[in-house]
Design a protein around this motif. Sequence first.
Motif, PDB file in Angstrom:
ATOM      1  N   LYS A  79       2.559   3.392 -13.645  1.00 24.04           N
ATOM      2  CA  LYS A  79       1.775   4.526 -14.129  1.00 24.04           C
ATOM      3  C   LYS A  79       0.340   4.381 -13.622  1.00 24.04           C
ATOM      4  O   LYS A  79      -0.508   3.803 -14.308  1.00 24.04           O
ATOM      5  N   PRO A  80       0.052   4.896 -12.427  1.00 29.89           N
ATOM      6  CA  PRO A  80      -1.308   4.764 -11.892  1.00 29.89           C
ATOM      7  C   PRO A  80      -2.332   5.369 -12.848  1.00 29.89           C
ATOM      8  O   PRO A  80      -2.190   6.511 -13.289  1.00 29.89           O
ATOM      9  N   ALA A  81      -3.346   4.581 -13.174  1.00 27.22           N
ATOM     10  CA  ALA A  81      -4.389   5.055 -14.083  1.00 27.22           C
ATOM     11  C   ALA A  81      -5.717   5.257 -13.366  1.00 27.22           C
ATOM     12  O   ALA A  81      -6.668   5.764 -13.964  1.00 27.22           O
ATOM     13  N   VAL A  82      -5.781   4.862 -12.105  1.00 27.95           N
ATOM     14  CA  VAL A  82      -7.030   4.966 -11.366  1.00 27.95           C
ATOM     15  C   VAL A  82      -7.374   6.435 -11.116  1.00 27.95           C
ATOM     16  O   VAL A  82      -6.502   7.257 -10.833  1.00 27.95           O
ATOM     17  N   ARG A  83      -8.647   6.774 -11.275  1.00 33.09           N
ATOM     18  CA  ARG A  83      -9.107   8.136 -11.016  1.00 33.09           C
ATOM     19  C   ARG A  83      -9.398   8.288  -9.525  1.00 33.09           C
ATOM     20  O   ARG A  83     -10.213   7.551  -8.968  1.00 33.09           O
ATOM     21  N   THR A  84      -8.749   9.235  -8.916  1.00 33.54           N
ATOM     22  CA  THR A  84      -8.902   9.442  -7.478  1.00 33.54           C
ATOM     23  C   THR A  84      -9.277  10.889  -7.182  1.00 33.54           C
ATOM     24  O   THR A  84      -9.178  11.769  -8.045  1.00 33.54           O
ATOM     25  N   HIS A  85      -9.706  11.104  -5.944  1.00 34.30           N
ATOM     26  CA  HIS A  85     -10.134  12.438  -5.514  1.00 34.30           C
ATOM     27  C   HIS A  85      -9.535  12.761  -4.153  1.00 34.30           C
ATOM     28  O   HIS A  85      -9.210  11.863  -3.364  1.00 34.30           O
ATOM     29  N   CYS A  86      -9.423  14.039  -3.893  1.00 30.75           N
ATOM     30  CA  CYS A  86      -9.025  14.532  -2.578  1.00 30.75           C
ATOM     31  C   CYS A  86     -10.261  15.062  -1.864  1.00 30.75           C
ATOM     32  O   CYS A  86     -10.990  15.897  -2.418  1.00 30.75           O
ATOM     33  N   GLN A  87     -10.495  14.563  -0.670  1.00 38.34           N
ATOM     34  CA  GLN A  87     -11.507  15.152   0.196  1.00 38.34           C
ATOM     35  C   GLN A  87     -10.783  16.144   1.101  1.00 38.34           C
ATOM     36  O   GLN A  87      -9.971  15.756   1.939  1.00 38.34           O
TER      37      GLN A  87
END
Length: 304
Positions: free
Chosen positions: A125-133
């Motif tokens: 369960k990935p909990a890391v906050r990520t973004h799309c460029q």
Amino acid sequence: MYYRAAPLARFGVDFRTSVGPSRVIPRALFHLRANVDNSTWEKLGDVVGRVYNLPPLYGIEKRPHLVSKCGKYPALVDLSFSNVYWQVFHSSDGTFYLYSAFFDNRTLTRPGPSVRILGMADRIKPAVRTHCQLWYEGQGTPVVAKVVEYRYLWIRAWGNYRNGTLQPYLLQCVIPESHRQRVPQSVSLVEGRCDRSTNNLRVVHNPPPEGQKSNFAVCVKGMDVDEDISLRMVEWFELLFLLGADKVFVYDLGIHPNISKILKHYESKGKVDVRSLTLPGEQPTARGLVRRYLKARDCSQAAE
């Protein structure tokens, strides 16, 4: 010890002394010039085209330089690859292997037009906050969107449900209101909004001609068949087409040469789409070994 230098003449070396100390020969070798046949070199665009998740922009020898106020469009040498077809993103909580990205503007897509990224991660369960460029044509600065969902594409009862083992996910980035009518050329997955990325996936958008969808398509999981079942494949394809299938998508993990011939035949008729595929991460890629590896892994999962 002495050597005859005459054979060096065929390399275009002007060496007038036929016999001399051995130390002279290496000095002459510094003047060798290889005759390279550049006519056999492939164009950059053709090479990039075979790695189908790379943006076409990498196939242009001299790309326009665009200034960015946030992040930087990754150069080809900045990208991190795994087994040819996977791009790698190392986060503060797990590693992601990214395979492809798609523009999704279907009517029922919520909360709005999105870019979806297909990949694998070594977390349950990935909990890391990520973004799309999101990279758009003619813009040096990316449009940044949060990843709002890690959709798990596996069933726990099938096994393999533990951290450290690669898990399949479909990530969703909702496109900001200002750009919802435009399709980005590519997308990079990062942790911080303006981080420099090590991945850049071409965003696929293939709208049906004149807005008319075909009946249905069939997608086949990665094939790793080392026996000749080409006749059975022909029967199966013909049955699918009789039932109304417009196209069959096949992923090649390593198949028998006769099956490859069958696939090329249907591909030439526009009925089959074949993509080469590998396993990501530290998994094997050698033909013949992949099948044995997957079989052994399936057995270990069944025993869990």
